[in-house]
Structure formats: C-alpha cells, structure tokens
Design a protein around this motif. Structure first.
Motif, PDB file in Angstrom:
ATOM      1  N   ILE A  72      28.461  41.155  44.766  1.00 42.42           N
ATOM      2  CA  ILE A  72      28.694  39.716  44.892  1.00 42.42           C
ATOM      3  C   ILE A  72      28.368  39.007  43.579  1.00 42.42           C
ATOM      4  N   GLN A  73      27.260  39.387  42.951  1.00 41.22           N
ATOM      5  CA  GLN A  73      26.886  38.761  41.683  1.00 41.22           C
ATOM      6  C   GLN A  73      27.917  39.052  40.594  1.00 41.22           C
ATOM      7  N   ILE A  74      28.445  40.262  40.590  1.00 40.84           N
ATOM      8  CA  ILE A  74      29.482  40.623  39.611  1.00 40.84           C
ATOM      9  C   ILE A  74      30.728  39.771  39.832  1.00 40.84           C
ATOM     10  N   ALA A  75      31.135  39.647  41.113  1.00 42.65           N
ATOM     11  CA  ALA A  75      32.328  38.863  41.430  1.00 42.65           C
ATOM     12  C   ALA A  75      32.147  37.397  41.046  1.00 42.65           C
ATOM     13  N   VAL A  76      30.982  36.848  41.353  1.00 38.64           N
ATOM     14  CA  VAL A  76      30.707  35.440  41.026  1.00 38.64           C
ATOM     15  C   VAL A  76      30.723  35.230  39.513  1.00 38.64           C
ATOM     16  N   ALA A  77      30.137  36.173  38.771  1.00 42.85           N
ATOM     17  CA  ALA A  77      30.101  36.043  37.310  1.00 42.85           C
ATOM     18  C   ALA A  77      31.503  36.135  36.715  1.00 42.85           C
ATOM     19  N   LEU A  78      32.321  37.037  37.231  1.00 39.71           N
ATOM     20  CA  LEU A  78      33.701  37.152  36.734  1.00 39.71           C
ATOM     21  C   LEU A  78      34.492  35.888  37.062  1.00 39.71           C
ATOM     22  N   ALA A  79      34.296  35.365  38.271  1.00 39.53           N
ATOM     23  CA  ALA A  79      35.004  34.137  38.646  1.00 39.53           C
ATOM     24  C   ALA A  79      34.624  32.993  37.717  1.00 39.53           C
TER      25      ALA A  79
END
Length: 547
Positions: free
Chosen positions: A463-470
């Motif tokens: 989730i943290q990876i996805a949020v950072a990429l977004a």
C-alpha cells in the motif's frame, strides 16, 4: 457445527460435520462460544473506554481469543475450554472496570444481557452444549443469509486484524486506539437487528482497523529487526542437524536462533516465515541457513520428509502424521492435541529433538531466491522505477499474492505470473508467492521483475509503495498502471481485502472462489462500489487488464 470462514469450506457453502481444515465439531462449537464470550467482554470494555477506563489485560485477551479462532490455529478442545473459563474471568474484570468508571462519573451502569451475561459451564460437554446455542446457523435462521454473512465479514476482518495485533503486542507495540476499535466492533456485532448499510459501513471500518494494525506491526517488525533488504535465500539443504520454523512470529524465530547459536543446529524457515531472511536483525545469525519447502498446505508431506525438529509459531498447522508427531512443536496460541506445546520461549525440547534426529546427510545444490523488497527498499529505487515507467520500459505492475491453499484452481496464479509480459513487474506477498517464486522472471534495467514484499501483513508495504507511486505520478492509486490479483484462504486475507476497500481501491480480482458468506446481494454492493470481480482465466484477465 457450521463454519464457512475459509475458502475451502465444504461444497463452497459450509462445513457441517467436520472442518476441511481438520477441526472437529467439538472444536468448532467451542470456537463459536469463545467468540460469543469475547463479544461479552467487549460490551463492557467499550463502555468503560467511553468513560476513560481501560485494562491492557482485557485488551490483550480479546485479541488473543479472536486469533485463537482463526483457521488452523487452535485444534485443542481442552485449550479452548481453558480460554473460555479465562474469558469469564476477564469479562468480570471488564464489568468491574465499567461499573467503577460509572461510579466515578456519577452514572448508573447499563444492565447488559446476551454475551455479557454468559456464565460458563465447567465441563467440556456442557460448554459444547452452550456453544450449540450461539452458532452461525442460529443467526442465519433469525436474521437471514445476507445480514449474517455481513456480520461474519466484519467478524473475520476483526479476526485477521487481531492476529496482526497479537504479533505487534508480542514485540512491544500496542495502541489504545486500535484496542478501542476492536471493542467497539465486537460490541456492534451484538446489536440485535443491524441494517445492511450499518454492516457494510462496519466492514469498511474493520478494514480501517486492520490498516492501523498493519502499520503498528510494520513499526514493530522494523523497529526490532530493521527494514528488510534484498537477500538471496538458499532453498536447498545444508548438511547437519536441522530445525524448521513455520508461521509468522518473528520473535519466536529470534529466540530460537539465540538458543541454537553454537549448538550445531541449522535453522530453516518455512511458509510465511520466508521473509524473515530479509531482516538485518535476523539474517545476522549465520545458522539461519535457508528456507525449506513451500506453502502451508504441503506441510504434511514436507515435514514428514524433514530430518529434524519442526516449530509451528502461528496459524497454518495441520494434523501431523504419526511419523513426525514426536518432533513437531507448537508455540503461542497454536495448539494441536497430542503435540507438545512450548511455553515461555523455552525451546530446549525443540533443540533436543533436532539433535536426536538425523539431520541432512549432505548439502543440496546452491539454489536461491530473492526476498526483502519492503517499502523502504522499493522506494529507495523509486527514481529508477519512475524513469522506467516514463520511458516505457515498465508498462504495468501486478500485485499477485495472498493466501495459498489446496483447493483446485490455484494453478491460475502460476499460469498468470508466467504469462505476464516481460515489460511488467510482479509484486508478491504472503504464501501465495510459492506458486511462482522459484521461477526466473529476469530484470528490467536492473530492477527484478519479481519483488517479494514479505508476509501477508506486509500488504502495508504494498500500500505504501502504491501511494508513493501515485504521488510521484500525481494520480490516484486507481489510475496507476497497477492491477491486484489476489488469492484468499482465511481471515487475515479478509482483513486485507477490507483494508483495500476502505482505501477505495477498485478493480480487484479475487479467487480461486468467492467467500461462501458473501451473498449475491452483498456481492452486488461490492461490484457497484468497487468493481470487485472473480478471476476467470489468465488469458482473459490479462487481455481485460492490458487490452
């Protein structure tokens, strides 16, 4: 008995004679009663907290009781009997806490019934008779399938989150906010006539609870052992005496490593313990030599062939064969009749069993797999990843992960991973990775195409990876070139799914089959709001995703 909390439930509708997981009707009924008793504790604890009073003993017992009812944790009726008697004592403690808080506030305490008024019988058969009065079937008859199914969706989300909260507590991380939410949720589940809207709302709130718990556990794990780093893990044996550790409890693994140091015993991980190799505080032990076997459902064959001692630290134990029953041990909340339980982190019986066993006669080939791609590691190369996406070198990300299991149809995940185009990256976590984590997927510009994020609770990292990429691409998470292909088996997977829905993530594909407790009406709500869908075939799903 009636149980439909796992993906492998009989006939896709519910286990009624014995659990597919291996639990008998007595165990299932005692677990129903323990859940009922736990709700009674939280009825008082929730009201006490509203008046500013709390008890850590009450808080911890509630999460332990919930965790004990998760699939493949506690198969021992006598252990459950002990927990039920303890539950009554803890309930009395919570009641006194509430009554004292009312007196201090000048309020008249509510007179609570139902689970809060339950009085346990002493004998096992009488407790089973009590449990038969509070089964899911009783609620299905009174409230209907949809409302009961939604109650169970909330319940299973809280059960899964409780498992993670227990792991965090063991490592010294607790949260009053989290405990308050558990009590509030369990108290809500005692409401006699909840509406569908209320239950859907609490399903998402259970996802919120789990998000907070996973964040807490991430802080506990990384605080104790450091952030995971990319690490090659040997998957073939090393000559010598051996212990294999399965489950999720990193603290038990650490204690075993300390106690085996210098004893001439090699330690192997199994199943969900594989990501432990990426933590600096654990990989420093030279006798943590590799990973043995695959996912939990293959353990009977794998443990039978393992020439050493076996330690099960959390859920996913199966009934052992007689051939290795004398050298398998449980710890924590895990219990199996006839299997020796290790308490107080004294693993000397495990070590003695390992020294008495033959061990591996010779080294195997030098084969390794790569683990350790937590959010800190992945975001450390975020610049390269973002550049690769912008240049077109990386076209899409797939998160393929979740629980593994024995039910036919899970080869879908192997086939899907193999058919993912070479210009796409696969993120994976939990034991579902064993369907494909020994395959060579190569690299894209030095970035491995398969990134093992960790255990099931490391969905937080994903989730943290996805949020950072977004954030980097200035889009919403649902607008990223990212697709979630999830497999589920038990209640921790339910908790993670609810977390993703709470975060508003859409277009999730889930399999190999949909939960039996999700009725067509509830499924339609999930489709309408989140476009959640069952898997079909790898070919059809990839075509739909990539066009």
């Amino acid at each position: 008995m009636f149980c439909y909390q796992c993906e492998q439930t009989a006939k896709g509708t519910g286990c009624t004679v014995a659990g597919v997981c291996g639990k008998d009707a007595t165990t299932a009924t005692l677990q129903d009663l323990l859940l009922y008793a736990t709700k009674g504790i939280s009825m008082y604890a929730h009201r006490a907290r509203q008046l500013g009073a709390s008890s850590r003993n009450v808080d911890v017992f509630v999460i332990e009781a919930l965790f004990a009812t998760v699939t493949n944790v506690d198969f021992d009726p006598e252990r459950l009997r002990g927990m039920l008697l303890q539950a009554a004592a803890v309930r009395d403690e919570a009641r006194k806490l509430y009554e004292d808080a009312c007196a201090k506030a000048g309020k008249t305490p509510d007179t609570l019934g139902g689970p809060a008024a339950w009085i346990p019988e002493e004998e096992l058969d009488d407790l089973v008779a009590q449990g038969a009065e509070v089964t899911i079937l009783n609620r299905k008859a009174a409230l209907g399938d949809t409302v009961t199914g939604l109650q169970e969706l909330v319940t299973y989300g809280l059960k899964g989150a409780a498992a993670y909260a227990d792991h965090a507590h063991i490592l010294g991380k607790d949260s009053d906010e989290v405990y308050a939410l558990f009590h509030e949720g369990l108290d809500f589940l005692t409401k006699p006539n909840p509406t569908v809207d209320e239950l859907v709302g609490w399903s998402l709130k259970a996802g919120e609870v789990n998000m907070k718990v996973m964040e807490l556990l991430d802080a506990a794990n990384t605080g104790a052992y450091g952030h995971p780093v990319p690490t090659p893990v040997r998957i073939e044996p090393v000559k010598g005496k051996a212990i294999v550790v399965s489950g999720h409890d990193l603290k038990d693994l650490e204690e075993l490593l300390k106690q085996t140091e210098g004893k001439g015993v090699n330690v192997y991980t199994h199943g969900e313990m594989l990501p432990a190799h990426g933590y600096p505080g654990l990989k420093k032990y030279k006798h943590l030599v590799g990973n043995y076997g695959g996912a939990w459902q293959n353990q009977v064959r794998e443990f039978d062939e393992f020439p050493g001692a076996i330690l099960m630290t959390t859920n996913c134990i199966q009934k052992p064969r007689e051939t290795y029953k004398g050298r398998i041990f449980t710890s924590g909340l895990v219990a199996m009749p006839g299997v020796q339980h290790v308490s107080s982190a004294d693993f000397s019986p495990v070590i003695e069993a390992a020294l008495a066993a033959p061990g591996f006669a010779e080294d195997g080939p030098d084969k390794t797999i790569l683990v350790g791609f937590g959010h800190e590691t992945v975001m450390g190369v975020a610049g390269a990843v973002i550049d690769a996406v912008k240049s077109g070198a990386i076209k899409h990300f797939f998160l393929i992960g979740g629980c593994d299991g024995a039910k036919p149809g899970r080869n879908y995940y192997t086939d899907f991973a193999q058919q993912v185009p070479d210009d796409c990256v696969i993120l994976t976590l939990a034991c579902g990775k064993f369907r494909f984590n020994k395959l060579d997927f190569g690299e894209i510009g030095g970035i491995p195409r398969l990134l093992d994020i960790g255990q099931c609770n490391d969905a937080y990292s994903a989730i943290q990876i996805a949020v950072a990429l977004a954030k980097a691409f200035e889009v919403g998470v649902n607008d990223l070139p990212l697709s979630l292909i999830l497999s589920w088996y038990e209640q921790k997977a339910v908790a993670i799914l609810l977390t993703l829905l709470y975060l508003g993530i859409k277009n999730i594909r889930i399999g190999p089959s949909l939960p039996a407790f999700i009725t067509p009406d509830v499924l339609q709500v999930l489709v309408d709001n989140f476009n959640i869908m069952p898997i079909t075939t790898p070919e059809e799903d990839l075509k739909a995703i990539l066009g």
